[in-house]
Design a protein around this motif. Structure first.
Motif, mmCIF file in Angstrom:
data_model
loop_
_atom_site.group_PDB
_atom_site.id
_atom_site.type_symbol
_atom_site.label_atom_id
_atom_site.label_comp_id
_atom_site.label_asym_id
_atom_site.label_seq_id
_atom_site.Cartn_x
_atom_site.Cartn_y
_atom_site.Cartn_z
ATOM 1 N N GLU A 7 102.506 -52.789 100.371
ATOM 2 C CA GLU A 7 102.856 -51.479 100.922
ATOM 3 C C GLU A 7 104.049 -51.586 101.862
ATOM 4 O O GLU A 7 104.931 -50.711 101.877
ATOM 5 C CB GLU A 7 101.652 -50.900 101.674
ATOM 6 C CG GLU A 7 101.875 -49.527 102.291
ATOM 7 C CD GLU A 7 102.175 -48.450 101.252
ATOM 8 O OE1 GLU A 7 102.701 -47.395 101.624
ATOM 9 O OE2 GLU A 7 101.886 -48.677 100.049
ATOM 10 N N GLN A 8 104.105 -52.682 102.638
ATOM 11 C CA GLN A 8 105.227 -52.868 103.558
ATOM 12 C C GLN A 8 106.554 -52.976 102.789
ATOM 13 O O GLN A 8 107.555 -52.350 103.164
ATOM 14 C CB GLN A 8 105.008 -54.142 104.381
ATOM 15 C CG GLN A 8 106.118 -54.419 105.403
ATOM 16 C CD GLN A 8 105.933 -55.751 106.108
ATOM 17 O OE1 GLN A 8 105.105 -56.569 105.702
ATOM 18 N NE2 GLN A 8 106.696 -55.976 107.160
ATOM 19 N N ILE A 9 106.570 -53.727 101.716
ATOM 20 C CA ILE A 9 107.790 -53.889 100.928
ATOM 21 C C ILE A 9 108.156 -52.588 100.220
ATOM 22 O O ILE A 9 109.335 -52.226 100.108
ATOM 23 C CB ILE A 9 107.621 -55.051 99.920
ATOM 24 C CG1 ILE A 9 107.532 -56.378 100.675
ATOM 25 C CG2 ILE A 9 108.763 -55.085 98.905
ATOM 26 C CD1 ILE A 9 107.257 -57.580 99.807
ATOM 27 N N ARG A 10 107.143 -51.845 99.753
ATOM 28 C CA ARG A 10 107.410 -50.564 99.103
ATOM 29 C C ARG A 10 108.109 -49.596 100.055
ATOM 30 O O ARG A 10 109.063 -48.911 99.682
ATOM 31 C CB ARG A 10 106.107 -49.951 98.585
ATOM 32 C CG ARG A 10 106.322 -48.686 97.735
ATOM 33 C CD ARG A 10 105.008 -48.045 97.385
ATOM 34 N NE ARG A 10 104.324 -47.527 98.568
ATOM 35 C CZ ARG A 10 104.642 -46.393 99.177
ATOM 36 N NH1 ARG A 10 105.644 -45.646 98.715
ATOM 37 N NH2 ARG A 10 103.975 -45.995 100.240
ATOM 38 N N LEU A 11 107.668 -49.528 101.316
ATOM 39 C CA LEU A 11 108.280 -48.641 102.302
ATOM 40 C C LEU A 11 109.720 -49.059 102.611
ATOM 41 O O LEU A 11 110.601 -48.202 102.780
ATOM 42 C CB LEU A 11 107.442 -48.629 103.582
ATOM 43 C CG LEU A 11 106.047 -47.988 103.463
ATOM 44 C CD1 LEU A 11 105.261 -48.182 104.755
ATOM 45 C CD2 LEU A 11 106.177 -46.494 103.123
ATOM 46 N N LEU A 12 109.965 -50.366 102.712
ATOM 47 C CA LEU A 12 111.323 -50.846 102.981
ATOM 48 C C LEU A 12 112.272 -50.447 101.855
ATOM 49 O O LEU A 12 113.417 -50.026 102.094
ATOM 50 C CB LEU A 12 111.318 -52.376 103.148
ATOM 51 C CG LEU A 12 110.699 -52.926 104.437
ATOM 52 C CD1 LEU A 12 110.586 -54.442 104.374
ATOM 53 C CD2 LEU A 12 111.547 -52.513 105.656
ATOM 54 N N ASP A 56 116.878 -60.880 100.129
ATOM 55 C CA ASP A 56 117.012 -61.635 101.391
ATOM 56 C C ASP A 56 116.758 -60.738 102.593
ATOM 57 O O ASP A 56 116.136 -61.167 103.590
ATOM 58 C CB ASP A 56 118.410 -62.256 101.480
ATOM 59 C CG ASP A 56 118.613 -63.370 100.460
ATOM 60 O OD1 ASP A 56 117.587 -63.945 100.010
ATOM 61 O OD2 ASP A 56 119.767 -63.662 100.106
ATOM 62 N N GLU A 57 117.223 -59.494 102.536
ATOM 63 C CA GLU A 57 117.009 -58.571 103.657
ATOM 64 C C GLU A 57 115.529 -58.194 103.765
ATOM 65 O O GLU A 57 114.995 -58.095 104.874
ATOM 66 C CB GLU A 57 117.874 -57.322 103.469
ATOM 67 C CG GLU A 57 119.376 -57.589 103.634
ATOM 68 C CD GLU A 57 120.239 -56.403 103.209
ATOM 69 O OE1 GLU A 57 121.422 -56.373 103.578
ATOM 70 O OE2 GLU A 57 119.717 -55.507 102.494
ATOM 71 N N VAL A 58 114.869 -58.000 102.628
ATOM 72 C CA VAL A 58 113.428 -57.711 102.657
ATOM 73 C C VAL A 58 112.666 -58.909 103.221
ATOM 74 O O VAL A 58 111.745 -58.762 104.038
ATOM 75 C CB VAL A 58 112.916 -57.374 101.238
ATOM 76 C CG1 VAL A 58 111.398 -57.247 101.241
ATOM 77 C CG2 VAL A 58 113.546 -56.082 100.736
ATOM 78 N N GLN A 59 113.056 -60.106 102.806
ATOM 79 C CA GLN A 59 112.406 -61.324 103.291
ATOM 80 C C GLN A 59 112.517 -61.436 104.807
ATOM 81 O O GLN A 59 111.539 -61.756 105.500
ATOM 82 C CB GLN A 59 113.058 -62.540 102.627
ATOM 83 C CG GLN A 59 112.510 -63.887 103.103
ATOM 84 C CD GLN A 59 113.298 -65.062 102.529
ATOM 85 O OE1 GLN A 59 114.180 -64.877 101.705
ATOM 86 N NE2 GLN A 59 112.964 -66.254 102.985
ATOM 87 N N ALA A 60 113.708 -61.140 105.341
ATOM 88 C CA ALA A 60 113.916 -61.250 106.785
ATOM 89 C C ALA A 60 113.120 -60.198 107.547
ATOM 90 O O ALA A 60 112.521 -60.488 108.594
ATOM 91 C CB ALA A 60 115.410 -61.124 107.103
#
Length: 501
Positions: free
Chosen positions: A386-391, A401-405
């Motif tokens: 869910e966190q990655i979906r919102l980003l 890389d930006e999502v990973q950070a």
């Protein structure tokens, strides 16, 4: 699904009117029951049988008409091929009805001739005798043979020139090891044709089907031999693995169709071709005429029928007992079959079973993976998804890389969540010249229709149109394509970017 086929060269040679020792290998005792792919290959030679018999140039005689099959194995396919040749001879009236046929079935002296004799006695449709000798040696008296035949046998060499250090098959050999197999195959081919040319009567013919490789060096059996070597790695010692080398080499078309060699042997090429024969198991499985269990069982038995002799010999020269040999031959396949009968499609693959069997022989009692260093694979949680979906919803152009950070997760976890769980892919935006409103699109259509009506009524002429060649340049900074890439769901169209405002 892989496509398994025989790559083969079919050819027939006619004799013009003008000492290597065999290796001690025998086919598995179930060869006759599991030789259907070779039988399909034999059936593919029927057009060549007719072509060769049409070219047959012989004198009328009361002596027996002699036919020989070089590489007869346990007899099932060999008898089938000989009956096809005799039937064709009768249909074409090449032989007097009163003339008898004598068929000589040739194979190594170590062949299981008892099985062969039983089949020959049951058939009893022609006079048949056997010759226990390598076909790379003289097998018949000079000028005695009318038709010589060989199918899927000539890839077996007279001897193993060397062990292959990185595999069990010469298809994967390199450098000097590959050259040794190529040279042995060349010598054997020369010997075979020289001896057959002496045995053929003037005007006699040879009909040959030779397993071969294509222009890329593959012959369709690559995946089977790769699997065999993977199995052997889990079962054999290093020395046994080195000795587990098949005395087999598939020649290329140019290796076989050697006109200088033909001329030297007083042979003339009648017809040749390169093609492939589909494995019958694959065809039946694709047509849903065979279950997965039956397919696995048939393919396993087929491979064992021709490959086990080489494995047995590798174990024998390393002083393995008969009990150990039988155990190794059956260990993994028996375990796999038992697991499959209980668990069905949930059973681990055969490679996993072989790996576990190797662990157990070394004293290991657990099948769970041992602890390994690194981040545990526990990051694919619903919260992280869910966190990655919102980003990504907030910024569709964001990079991995930006999502990973921002999420504090590993690169692999982010990639797995994005592709496997969110079903997203990143595609480059499609550039369009203008972003027109619905009103602007409607106006374009209205003006075009109005002009068309004037032209049809005759109140407007093409010469009334004023054209110009001015160019308009828009000094707008367009970002690079990579920066315009955005995440979209699989199957959705790419986003658009307007080139000019």
């Amino acid at each position: 699904m892989c496509q398994l086929t025989f790559q083969v060269i079919s050819c027939c040679l006619g004799r013009r009117m003008t000492a290597n020792k065999g290796i001690t290998l025998i086919m598995n005792e179930g060869y006759n029951e599991n030789c259907h792919p070779q039988l399909v290959s034999i059936d593919s030679t029927v057009p060549y049988i007719h072509e060769a018999i049409n070219a047959l140039d012989i004198q009328s005689s009361s002596s027996p008409f002699i036919i020989a099959d070089f590489g007869s194995a346990h007899g099932y396919n060999s008898i089938h091929a000989m009956k096809a040749i005799i039937q064709c001879l009768k249909e074409t009236k090449k032989v007097n009805d009163k003339r008898s046929f004598l068929v000589i079935h040739n194979d190594l002296p170590t062949n299981d001739w008892t099985i062969f004799f039983d089949l020959l006695n049951q058939d009893n449709s022609y006079y048949g005798v056997t010759s226990g000798q390598s076909f790379y040696e003289p097998c018949l008296p000079p000028n005695s043979l009318f038709i010589g035949y060989s199918s899927t046998s000539l890839h077996w060499l007279s001897r193993k020139p060397c062990n292959i250090s990185n595999h069990c098959a010469s298809l994967f050999a390199k450098n000097d090891e590959l050259k040794a197999f190529q040279e042995q195959a060349r010598l054997d081919w020369n010997f075979f044709l020289e001896y057959r040319s002496h045995e053929l009567i003037p005007g006699g013919v040879l009909i040959l089907l030779i397993p071969s490789v294509d222009d890329q060096g593959f012959n369709g059996f690559d995946i089977l031999r790769e699997l065999l070597y993977n199995c052997a790695q889990s079962l054999l010692t290093p020395q046994e693995l080195l000795d587990y080398t098949f005395p087999i080499h598939a020649r290329s078309y140019s290796d076989c169709i050697d006109h200088q060699l033909f001329a030297r042997c007083s042979l003339e090429l009648i017809k040749s071709d390169f093609g492939s024969v589909e494995m019958p198991f694959i065809k039946q499985w694709k047509n849903q005429q065979m279950t997965q269990d039956d397919f696995i069982r048939s393919m396993t038995q087929y491979v064992r029928s021709w490959s086990e002799s080489t494995l047995k010999q590798a174990l024998m020269v390393n002083n393995r007992s008969k009990q150990d040999t039988e155990h190794i031959l059956n260990e993994s396949s028996v375990i796999y079959n038992e697991l499959h009968s209980v668990h069905g499609d949930q059973v681990p693959c055969l490679r996993t079973v072989e790996r576990c069997a190797k662990w157990f022989r070394k004293g290991r009692e657990e099948i769970e993976d041992e602890a390994r260093p690194g981040r545990p694979v526990t990051e694919t949680t619903s919260e992280n998804i869910e966190q990655i979906r919102l980003l990504i919803d907030d910024n569709p152009h964001i990079t991995i890389d930006e999502v990973q950070a921002q999420a504090g997760l590993s690169h692999g976890t982010v990639q797995r969540i994005v592709t496997d769980h969110l079903n997203l892919k990143k595609v480059t935006a499609r550039y369009i010249p203008k972003d027109l409103t619905d009103f602007q699109r409607g106006e374009q259509v209205r003006i075009c229709q109005q002009n068309l009506a004037k032209f049809q009524e005759g109140t407007w002429r093409l010469c009334d149109v004023i054209t110009g060649d001015e160019s308009w340049f828009y000094h707008t900074q367009i970002d690079r394509k990579s920066s315009n890439a955005a995440w979209v769901r699989r199957g959705d169209p790419p986003p658009t970017v307007v080139r000019r405002d």
